[in-house]
Motif scaffolding. Sequence first.
Motif, PDB file in Angstrom:
ATOM      1  N   ARG A 185      39.145  42.345  45.771  1.00 44.53           N
ATOM      2  CA  ARG A 185      38.745  41.716  46.857  1.00 44.53           C
ATOM      3  C   ARG A 185      40.075  41.054  47.519  1.00 44.53           C
ATOM      4  O   ARG A 185      40.031  40.597  48.598  1.00 44.53           O
ATOM      5  N   GLU A 186      40.987  40.511  46.730  1.00 43.56           N
ATOM      6  CA  GLU A 186      42.202  40.138  47.135  1.00 43.56           C
ATOM      7  C   GLU A 186      43.258  40.996  46.505  1.00 43.56           C
ATOM      8  O   GLU A 186      43.340  41.253  45.286  1.00 43.56           O
TER       9      GLU A 186
ATOM     10  N   LEU B 191      38.414  39.811  41.713  1.00 43.86           N
ATOM     11  CA  LEU B 191      39.887  38.839  41.598  1.00 43.86           C
ATOM     12  C   LEU B 191      40.400  38.579  40.331  1.00 43.86           C
ATOM     13  O   LEU B 191      39.481  38.228  39.477  1.00 43.86           O
ATOM     14  N   TYR B 192      41.650  38.898  40.299  1.00 38.48           N
ATOM     15  CA  TYR B 192      42.348  38.725  39.273  1.00 38.48           C
ATOM     16  C   TYR B 192      43.822  38.021  39.063  1.00 38.48           C
ATOM     17  O   TYR B 192      44.065  37.644  40.218  1.00 38.48           O
TER      18      TYR B 192
ATOM     19  N   TYR C  22      42.745  40.621  52.142  1.00 41.43           N
ATOM     20  CA  TYR C  22      41.221  40.332  51.532  1.00 41.43           C
ATOM     21  C   TYR C  22      40.461  41.525  52.109  1.00 41.43           C
ATOM     22  O   TYR C  22      40.257  41.616  53.329  1.00 41.43           O
TER      23      TYR C  22
END
Lengths: 581, 581
Positions: B155-156, B41-42, B141
């Motif tokens: 993951r997103e 996740l960023y 996702y």
Amino acid sequence: MITRMSELFLRTLRDDPADAEVPSHKLLIRAGYIRPVGPGLYSWLPLGLRVLHKIERVVREEIVAIGGQEILFPALLPRAPYEATNRWTEYGDSLFRLKDRRDNDYLLGPTHEELFALTVKGEYSSYKDFPLLLFQIQTKYRDEARPRAGILRGREFVMKDSYSFDVDDDGLRVAYQRHREAYQRIFDRLGVRYVIVSAVSGAMGGSASEEFLAESDIGEDTFVRCLESGYAANVEAVVTPAPDPLPIDGLPEAKVYDTPDAPTIATLVEWANTVDLGREITAADTLKNVLLKVRQPDGDWELLAIAVPGDREIDDKRLGAALDPAEYAFLDDADFAKHPFLVKGYVGPKALRENGVRYLVDPRVVDGTSWITGADAPNKHVVGLVMGRDFTADGTIEAAEVRDGDPSPDGAGPLVSARGIEIGHIFQLGRKYTDAFNVDVLGEDGKPVRLTMGSYGIGVSRLVAVIAEQHHDELGLRWPSSVSPFDAHVVIANKDEAARAGAGELAAELDRLGVEVLLDDRSSSPGVKFKDAELLGVPWIVVVGRGWADGVVELRNRFSGETREVPVDGAAAAIAEALTS
Amino acid sequence: MITRMSELFLRTLRDDPADAEVPSHKLLIRAGYIRPVGPGLYSWLPLGLRVLHKIERVVREEIVAIGGQEILFPALLPRAPYEATNRWTEYGDSLFRLKDRRDNDYLLGPTHEELFALTVKGEYSSYKDFPLLLFQIQTKYRDEARPRAGILRGREFVMKDSYSFDVDDDGLRVAYQRHREAYQRIFDRLGVRYVIVSAVSGAMGGSASEEFLAESDIGEDTFVRCLESGYAANVEAVVTPAPDPLPIDGLPEAKVYDTPDAPTIATLVEWANTVDLGREITAADTLKNVLLKVRQPDGDWELLAIAVPGDREIDDKRLGAALDPAEYAFLDDADFAKHPFLVKGYVGPKALRENGVRYLVDPRVVDGTSWITGADAPNKHVVGLVMGRDFTADGTIEAAEVRDGDPSPDGAGPLVSARGIEIGHIFQLGRKYTDAFNVDVLGEDGKPVRLTMGSYGIGVSRLVAVIAEQHHDELGLRWPSSVSPFDAHVVIANKDEAARAGAGELAAELDRLGVEVLLDDRSSSPGVKFKDAELLGVPWIVVVGRGWADGVVELRNRFSGETREVPVDGAAAAIAEALTS
């Protein structure tokens, strides 16, 4: 690029959807702008997405214009930061929570104060880096108890949220004021009618928080305003003007009466007017003592009594705001049973004060006011109990309802209530989140300074519905040109091949002039096309119809209903000019 | 609008982040484009978001240019549609699942075939409405088992997914071909080096699915290609060229030998070369029979034997693709025990055929080939067992590994393997999803027609990393101008006030000419500024330095490293021209 109705992914509906209650919801569905996917979940079809993108663009431009820098956080967030601020728990059922394959906790972000505070902490370390204004336009999530009215209150929605960071309160006030002005420009450009209302009591520090409410009868927010002065506030934020104290000397002594079968205000007033008290008694002459329990920081419940004039109800929202963030509940029979000095229906200030119950009164209960209230014994009330002589209080509380006709806090005239939809919220957060994460930077004097934050939100996807709600008529939507999916809707209402070809050329010419054109090139009847044009709501409708043979096209304004004829020669330029004027 | 480094929310880092393994991840973090929020996740900081938005714009333009209509679905989706296609279960742990406050099941969408199929079913009903091409650019996702390499496998992430709907296969092929060409234009514009590889075996119907792989040593996908012909394919999709059958007449009879202690290919080959078989024996002369069990539609497990030349391993990916979507497993000792005719280490075609085990052979096992293989008894092998004479098979299977040097299926030369990152996937889905939801429309003949679908994806956020991966050097990033966060990076490397002011004017002039300018107006040393400019990777660096006194500024090309001087007079126009040439 010209969009042709013959190819556009669109089916308009003749009938209102069964579950739609408000006009914007009905029309956005009927006109094919959105479609439901689940409760509070909607898909944006081509026309709706165009409107959404246009609103996003206006919002982005104005926030960039005040120095905003756009960033983007994930919507899927780890639990830890929200645990640190206790919002993991505080959000209750309205937070979507989930686990990943390693059984770690995550949430779908409802708002991002935590992440912004942590990110600034991670990057910046000196007072020289401030002021700083960051924002994002992002999909957010709230598991609403009652998703309603289509995209007005959805569970997945687009918000613009910005956050200001400053080293001092003056900086915060500047950032707040800039946002206030940017929001006014945004809503003006979008054609929204709105009011700015105080969102928290002025007693808590001026305009530390204001809401932008779109005026709408179907709004969920009630606000009051003074038409004379322009004052406007959420009911939670209304400060009751306290009357001047009255002289106590010479007031008759308080006297206890037997008042059989008068446990309610109504029965008490009825009784009072059967006794000769020298004047007509109304509910406003009685004092109602309401018992609550309030959770203390140590987890224990503490008793709290609130006294309001008998003609006013307690307003749940105002009470909640006054006690926020404490948890509270009204006393039930079991609670009364635990405190025998509380005689239900006959509670008075005397027993409350003698037993050390915290006692807060309505601001109207000033020294020298005389009240009929409970005498702390079954079927007994006291008449002529005078504030400041016979009883005192621990303070005042804004918990009584606000009514139309109440005086405006600024003294300018009476308040009237109206309904609105929250479209924006600006908030001087202060140091709540920077305290939670120790967000300090080195100050000019070499000592650490705790940053102060503002948070500013706009409901971007909600605005699509708000604008539809404010701008429609019985025929359909009517978009302001700043957000309309197209600038011009060219309707071919003539089967003649030359007219059809001419309409295509006109559309192409408009396109070259920078006009976004929707061309109805379908084989449907003119009646069907006109109905659709009215339903879709593009502000300018150009009809290539019977006049074509005479060298004219018709230009209709969907807002004003005005119609005029334009010569085919030079029509595109004339229309483009009309659009921008 | 000019962006000033003194105000830009950016801190570059001198050191590589500890957890970063690949260059793009290290550089995007060091240059302040992204920041980690959690595993996979960023957050996108200003520079990163600018690149992401530019890529989105290129993708949107090209998909609109082939007739795509943009819509947008929620990311939060109800379970039912994914239950109907069994993907609720099939996705396993990689699907994020959650419940709402009413305990209903939801998921975070990994891809949206179901929703698109249902939406088209809801709106359209006639063959006249087709072809139709819809797309979205959306946050998706997947709960990856091993999120890696920053935004390369998050993951997103942001994807462009489009879906074509046609009434016949010809229409689908046209839509597919248009996407193929649009993708080529997109990746060309973005400056990505890529190959298009067949993603499924040609035996299943031509190029029904192709992947776009960005060439990269750190890629997770292995593909093979023929440098002579340009043929390229995923290893799963490589079709083994079958040799011509050989004459059977005159081949020596099969003969069973005692082969003590030779249960493996290596020991068998060693034995064979101690006996005089008339030639040197290699592993390629032996036939390895591998036993599996495959789950049948009724839930039962069925035995399957696969024969491959002894010099080749079974390739798991190829085997999986060949058996897809069936579940399978290699036989364990307990399974062998249940079938006494299977003599572990000595299994041969004879017992398999006699006991009715389904038997598939590698395409190299053609009639007339002679093999050393198991004789179905402990310590016994048979030599000279001839396909088509001594045994037969139920068919062939592509399960053996592909090796560098294997002949290309097109006969043009040898295959070589390389690694790549999947950046796009185009897929003729056919009727899988329209069957699941009965998506029929009225055909031209008045009868219902089942629609056929194509699905086409591009990893938009991943492309930021892919481009960084392909375009960087030891000093930092090097963006192609189509995606660079800015067009020009003006560095003030002169403390003279006139030079500083002149740099500001130059930036303003460039801005007026439509050049997106990043102006380094910080008080840092020139050395720090040059390092940052190299790290950030804007393709053109304009240095206002010592030359200012002599009336020149320096123009550096971050790609080529070339430097030239430009007279201050007319510098903006000259630079703007250099940027577009």
